[in-house]
Design an enzyme around this catalytic site. Structure first.
Site, PDB file in Angstrom:
ATOM      1  N   ARG A   1       6.849   0.980   1.199  1.00  0.00           N
ATOM      2  CA  ARG A   1       7.483   2.175   1.731  1.00  0.00           C
ATOM      3  C   ARG A   1       7.899   1.913   3.177  1.00  0.00           C
ATOM      4  O   ARG A   1       7.155   1.309   3.951  1.00  0.00           O
ATOM      5  CB  ARG A   1       6.533   3.386   1.675  1.00  0.00           C
ATOM      6  CG  ARG A   1       6.380   3.990   0.288  1.00  0.00           C
ATOM      7  CD  ARG A   1       7.678   4.631  -0.198  1.00  0.00           C
ATOM      8  NE  ARG A   1       7.561   5.216  -1.533  1.00  0.00           N
ATOM      9  CZ  ARG A   1       7.878   4.572  -2.647  1.00  0.00           C
ATOM     10  NH1 ARG A   1       8.302   3.326  -2.595  1.00  0.00           N
ATOM     11  NH2 ARG A   1       7.761   5.175  -3.817  1.00  0.00           N
TER      12      ARG A   1
ATOM     13  N   GLU B   1      15.955   5.239   4.974  1.00  0.00           N
ATOM     14  CA  GLU B   1      16.820   4.707   3.921  1.00  0.00           C
ATOM     15  C   GLU B   1      17.548   5.773   3.116  1.00  0.00           C
ATOM     16  O   GLU B   1      18.567   5.487   2.482  1.00  0.00           O
ATOM     17  CB  GLU B   1      16.005   3.824   2.967  1.00  0.00           C
ATOM     18  CG  GLU B   1      15.003   4.563   2.108  1.00  0.00           C
ATOM     19  CD  GLU B   1      14.288   3.636   1.137  1.00  0.00           C
ATOM     20  OE1 GLU B   1      14.387   3.872  -0.074  1.00  0.00           O
ATOM     21  OE2 GLU B   1      13.643   2.679   1.588  1.00  0.00           O
TER      22      GLU B   1
ATOM     23  N   CYS C   1       0.835  -1.198   0.000  1.00  0.00           N
ATOM     24  CA  CYS C   1       0.000   0.000   0.000  1.00  0.00           C
ATOM     25  C   CYS C   1       0.871   1.250   0.000  1.00  0.00           C
ATOM     26  O   CYS C   1       2.036   1.207   0.389  1.00  0.00           O
ATOM     27  CB  CYS C   1      -0.929   0.000   1.209  1.00  0.00           C
ATOM     28  SG  CYS C   1      -0.111  -0.317   2.785  1.00  0.00           S
TER      29      CYS C   1
ATOM     30  N   ASP D   1      12.558  -4.446   1.862  1.00  0.00           N
ATOM     31  CA  ASP D   1      13.303  -3.857   0.749  1.00  0.00           C
ATOM     32  C   ASP D   1      13.320  -2.339   0.888  1.00  0.00           C
ATOM     33  O   ASP D   1      13.948  -1.651   0.098  1.00  0.00           O
ATOM     34  CB  ASP D   1      12.654  -4.250  -0.583  1.00  0.00           C
ATOM     35  CG  ASP D   1      13.437  -3.765  -1.788  1.00  0.00           C
ATOM     36  OD1 ASP D   1      14.641  -4.093  -1.884  1.00  0.00           O
ATOM     37  OD2 ASP D   1      12.852  -3.045  -2.633  1.00  0.00           O
TER      38      ASP D   1
ATOM     39  N   HIS E   1      16.199  -1.519  -1.527  1.00  0.00           N
ATOM     40  CA  HIS E   1      15.231  -0.919  -2.432  1.00  0.00           C
ATOM     41  C   HIS E   1      15.497  -1.338  -3.883  1.00  0.00           C
ATOM     42  O   HIS E   1      15.559  -0.505  -4.793  1.00  0.00           O
ATOM     43  CB  HIS E   1      15.253   0.604  -2.322  1.00  0.00           C
ATOM     44  CG  HIS E   1      13.925   1.244  -2.627  1.00  0.00           C
ATOM     45  ND1 HIS E   1      13.357   2.200  -1.830  1.00  0.00           N
ATOM     46  CD2 HIS E   1      13.050   1.037  -3.636  1.00  0.00           C
ATOM     47  CE1 HIS E   1      12.199   2.570  -2.349  1.00  0.00           C
ATOM     48  NE2 HIS E   1      11.998   1.872  -3.453  1.00  0.00           N
TER      49      HIS E   1
END
Length: 332
Positions: free
Chosen positions: A234, A263, A205, A258, A295
């Site tokens: 996210r 980050e 989401c 991820d 990511h």
């Protein structure tokens, strides 16, 4: 049109230069991320192309508009890093690319599940050291397990279909239900039921005020003991401290991320010769049942091709002031 890129890497230049052959825009690339400290790099640009960790708050957008920038192109699906109200007030047009190869992210989410479950990363390292023992490598069948999918947009839907292909029972939660998923036997339930019944919870989401720290102390307590949590969406969806507590108490059996809330200070950089001062990520990576990737879920050839083509197509339509319908989901 002149477009200035921020947070760009060599692969961005490769794919955007190739896609630009049909547009002939002037492209400038900068590896630094976009923020107030680099606005002097903007020189007669019509557009700025930004990535997930670039900051486009009101201050930055006002400076961009004052320098003559008219368009903001996000080469990513998320837009939580953009002050859309400020952009609208300043007359800046904003686009994103939510529909690029959803299978890329969905397949990476499943790869993380399989890696954590069957411990292939550990087996690989063992065999390279001529250790062929199986102790500590036991996993479980995904067949007939319950996998919960929070968010069934393009990526979540692709992931749900993959999970269904493993013979798992798939539960879904979203404000809008996907009839195609319902037709193949995926059940929409409340978020509370999904959390309480799922062996694996995968997040797909967007990050909004309503989803910030969706995974927290309270929601973790609703989950099964030894639950697996996967986040390829996210970082802000997860309260990292709460997850660390869940790992320490063994309520969370596996964690695959991820994305990470802080980050922007770490990902997309080589820090192998650097002392990392972020104690939270260091603590996370100390757990043997945690898998962190930087990511990279989007990082496939097909996805990068689509991102480049879709981004430049949106800018082309903006330049011509065309009204158009396409998967770029123009925001303003």
């Amino acid at each position: 049109m002149k477009i200035t890129f921020f947070s760009s890497k060599p692969y961005d230049k490769e794919f955007f230069d190739k896609a630009n052959q049909q547009f002939n825009f002037e492209l400038d690339y900068y590896e630094t991320h976009l923020g107030p400290h680099v606005l002097n790099l903007i020189d007669h640009s019509d557009a700025v192309c930004a990535f997930v960790n670039d900051k486009l708050n009101a201050e930055v957008l006002e400076s961009l508009a004052s320098k003559g920038v008219k368009y903001i192109a996000l080469r990513c699906a998320g837009f939580n890093n953009v002050d859309l109200e400020a952009a609208k007030r300043l007359g800046l047009r904003v686009s994103r690319v939510p529909a690029y190869s959803p299978e890329a992210v969905a397949e990476h989410a499943m790869a993380m599940i399989l890696t954590l479950n069957r411990k292939t990363h550990k087996a690989y390292n063992r065999v390279r050291e001529q250790n062929f023992a199986l102790n500590g490598l036991m996993g479980f069948n995904l067949y007939q397990k319950t996998i919960g999918v929070i968010g069934t947009g393009n990526i979540g839907a692709a992931f749900a279909k993959i999970a269904k292909g493993f013979g798992a029972k798939v539960l879904a939660f979203d404000i809008t239900e996907n009839q195609e998923l319902k037709n193949i036997g995926i059940d929409y339930v409340s978020q509370e039921q999904l959390l309480s019944e799922s062996d694996i919870v995968s997040l797909h989401c967007p990050l909004m005020e309503s989803t910030h720290h969706l995974i927290n102390e309270e929601s973790i307590q609703k989950m099964k003991q030894n639950v697996m949590i996967i986040n390829t969406s996210r970082g802000g969806l997860i309260d990292t401290k709460a997850v660390i507590n869940g790992l320490k108490s063994k309520h969370i059996g596996y964690l695959g991320i991820d994305v990470y809330e802080q980050e922007e200070k770490l990902f997309f950089r080589d820090l192998s010769h650097t002392i990392i001062e972020d104690d939270t990520i260091q603590r996370l990576m100390s757990f043997p049942n945690v898998l962190v990737t930087a990511h990279q879920a989007f990082f496939t050839q097909e996805a990068l091709e689509q991102i480049a083509t879709s981004t430049l197509t949106s800018l082309s339509h903006f330049e011509k002031n065309d009204e158009f319908e396409n998967p770029n989901a123009v925001l303003i």
